[in-house]
Enzyme design. Structure first.
Site, PDB file in Angstrom:
ATOM      1  CG  ASP A 160      -6.484  -5.880  13.700  1.00 49.53           C
ATOM      2  OD1 ASP A 160      -5.630  -5.227  14.321  1.00 49.53           O
ATOM      3  OD2 ASP A 160      -7.477  -5.365  13.163  1.00 49.53           O
TER       4      ASP A 160
ATOM      5  CG  ASN B 224      -0.183  -0.065   2.513  1.00 46.10           C
ATOM      6  OD1 ASN B 224       0.524   0.871   2.849  1.00 46.10           O
ATOM      7  ND2 ASN B 224      -0.294  -1.169   3.236  1.00 46.10           N
TER       8      ASN B 224
ATOM      9  CE  LYS C 205     -10.786   1.165  11.295  1.00 45.63           C
ATOM     10  NZ  LYS C 205     -10.095   1.616  10.096  1.00 45.63           N
TER      11      LYS C 205
HETATM   12  O1  C5P Z   1      -8.507  -1.820  10.369  1.00 43.50           O
HETATM   13  P1  C5P Z   1      -7.573  -0.745   9.998  1.00 43.50           P
HETATM   14  O2  C5P Z   1      -6.426  -1.187   9.149  1.00 43.50           O
HETATM   15  O3  C5P Z   1      -8.212   0.500   9.439  1.00 43.50           O
HETATM   16  O4  C5P Z   1      -6.976  -0.285  11.410  1.00 43.50           O
HETATM   17  C1  C5P Z   1      -5.973   0.639  11.513  1.00 43.50           C
HETATM   18  C2  C5P Z   1      -5.208   0.447  12.788  1.00 43.50           C
HETATM   19  O5  C5P Z   1      -5.018  -0.934  13.077  1.00 43.50           O
HETATM   20  C3  C5P Z   1      -3.826   1.006  12.699  1.00 43.50           C
HETATM   21  O6  C5P Z   1      -3.446   1.434  13.985  1.00 43.50           O
HETATM   22  C4  C5P Z   1      -3.006  -0.162  12.233  1.00 43.50           C
HETATM   23  O7  C5P Z   1      -1.643  -0.024  12.576  1.00 43.50           O
HETATM   24  C5  C5P Z   1      -3.649  -1.309  12.969  1.00 43.50           C
HETATM   25  N1  C5P Z   1      -3.632  -2.606  12.262  1.00 43.50           N
HETATM   26  C6  C5P Z   1      -2.845  -3.628  12.731  1.00 43.50           C
HETATM   27  N2  C5P Z   1      -2.872  -4.857  12.105  1.00 43.50           N
HETATM   28  C7  C5P Z   1      -3.628  -5.058  11.029  1.00 43.50           C
HETATM   29  C8  C5P Z   1      -4.441  -4.025  10.532  1.00 43.50           C
HETATM   30  C9  C5P Z   1      -4.405  -2.796  11.160  1.00 43.50           C
HETATM   31  O8  C5P Z   1      -2.125  -3.436  13.712  1.00 43.50           O
HETATM   32  N3  C5P Z   1      -3.646  -6.238  10.449  1.00 43.50           N
END
Ligand code: C5P
Length: 397
Positions: free
Chosen positions: A305, A208, A338
């Site tokens: 996550d 990304n 979130k």
């Molecule tokens: O779900 P999303 O990607 O929007 O969430 C963003 C937050 O979650 C950020 O703080 C990102 O660093 C963390 N994140 C993570 N592991 C993932 C996806 C997101 O730590 N697989």
């Protein structure tokens, strides 16, 4: 707290040099020992005699003063101090420091020292705002040099704006903060940053647009407040932060393992843009394009996550867990949801719609969402957003 501390004070050649006489007096009142060094230009503004009288010390001016070399080499002079302070730091001195020049006593000491350096810039507003000076300031900040000021106000040259040297008592406060090690001294903080790369085959990957700029700035700001920082980064374009422990990873799973390995921590900031999906199965050979025109179907599976995993840890959960939410629609509502879903304490929400230019840019406009409410900050540089966030973390810990 300054009792017995040794300050090497490099006085640069600007009209604000006169304020250094008061600075020396204030430091002496607090029990600090000040060893003054005057550049050649500084001697046009204050005399070595007045500086010696106030500091009660020998004043150093010349690199090639052989008596001084016999008494104390310039290397030793730069190392026996607890802190090196440059005031006023002129545009010329900042440029020499950023360029690594060492052509007189002051610049040689600044190159030779193994101690922290605090600078108090003072110059005409146009000179301060000049891209060359701003470039030098950035370089010095990333080298770990501390800054106090400049302040905004009327200047000796008749103009108005940022460029006035910090007042002596402000410099004393900055010296105290630098010597106390900062409010996060003794704290360990984990920061994730950058994108992750998820291999499709040995030559291709899913990625990304994250540059890692915001995470890098957060790590540096926390280290600047005295924290021990572990920085777990994916393959990011941004330079690695200085003064922190860097762990380089490639995939989300490697990032999770590195994060778990780096715990315990007093706080964790998840600024990484982790890829949500990876290939369901690993391919050890390159997927071939065949003549039939058939397009391969990539079967994906969800990545762990990392934020959610750490936020839901029972024992060993860092007392403060901070996530980022990069959104393009309904930014605040989505980010607040979130925060609940991920189980983190704070979430830093930002709008990454292409028209904002935030993704990959130097600026950020964020809203900090906590259990108590939300607070929108103005559009600021990513470095300034990081400083504010680090200050809030210091207050909370
Ligand atoms: O779900 P999303 O990607 O929007 O969430 C963003 C937050 O979650 C950020 O703080 C990102 O660093 C963390 N994140 C993570 N592991 C993932 C996806 C997101 O730590 N697989």
């Amino acid at each position: 707290m300054l009792q017995g501390r040794k300050i090497l004070l490099v006085i640069g050649g600007g009209i604000a040099a006169y304020k250094c006489l008061d600075l020396i007096r204030r430091l002496a009142e607090r029990g600090a020992g000040v060893t003054p060094v005057l550049t050649r230009a500084a001697q046009e503004f204050v005399t070595p005699l007045s500086v010696a009288a106030l500091s009660g010390r020998k004043v150093y001016t010349d690199l090639f003063d052989l008596t001084d070399e016999a008494e104390m080499g310039h290397i030793q002079l730069s190392r026996e101090a607890d802190l090196v302070v440059v005031a006023p730091a002129t545009a010329d001195l900042l440029a020499k420091m950023a360029g690594g020049q060492a052509n007189d006593l002051a610049t040689t000491l600044l190159m030779a020292t193994d101690k922290r350096v605090l600078v108090a810039p003072a110059m005409n507003v146009r000179m301060w705002e000049h891209p060359a000076t701003q470039r030098n300031v950035k370089t010095l900040q990333s080298d770990g040099v501390l800054f106090t000021g400049p302040n905004e106000g009327d200047m000796a040259c008749g103009e108005f704006g940022p460029g006035r040297m910090s007042e002596p008592l402000e410099i004393v406060a900055a010296i105290e903060a630098a010597l106390s090690g900062g409010p996060l001294k003794g704290k360990h903080i984990l920061v994730t940053s950058g994108p992750t790369h998820e291999p499709i085959d040995p030559v291709r990957y899913i990625a990304n647009r994250s540059s890692g700029a915001q995470g890098t700035a957060v790590a540096e700001a926390l280290a600047g407040l005295g924290a021990r920082v572990t920085f777990v980064t994916g393959p990011a374009d941004a330079d690695r932060p200085v003064g922190v422990d860097v762990i380089e990873v490639e995939t989300a799973r490697e990032m999770l393992a590195a994060v778990e390995g780096a715990l315990p921590a007093d706080a964790a900031v998840f600024a990484a843009a982790v890829a949500d999906w990876r290939m369901a199965s690993e391919t050890s050979s390159k997927i071939k394009k065949d003549s039939s025109g058939r397009v391969p179907e990539l079967e994906l599976t969800e990545n762990p996550d990392i934020l959610k995993t750490v936020a839901h840890m029972g024992r060993g959960r860092p007392p403060l867990v901070v996530g980022f939410a990069a959104e393009t629609d309904d930014v605040i509502a989505n980010a607040a949801a979130k925060r609940e879903r991920k189980g983190c304490d704070w979430i830093v929400a930002n709008d990454v719609s292409p028209e904002t230019g935030i993704m990959g840019g130097d600026e950020n406009a964020v809203t900090l969402i906590t259990a108590e409410g939300q607070e929108s900050w103005p559009r600021l540089s990513k470095v300034e957003v990081a400083r504010r966030l680090a200050a809030r973390i210091a207050e909370a810990l």
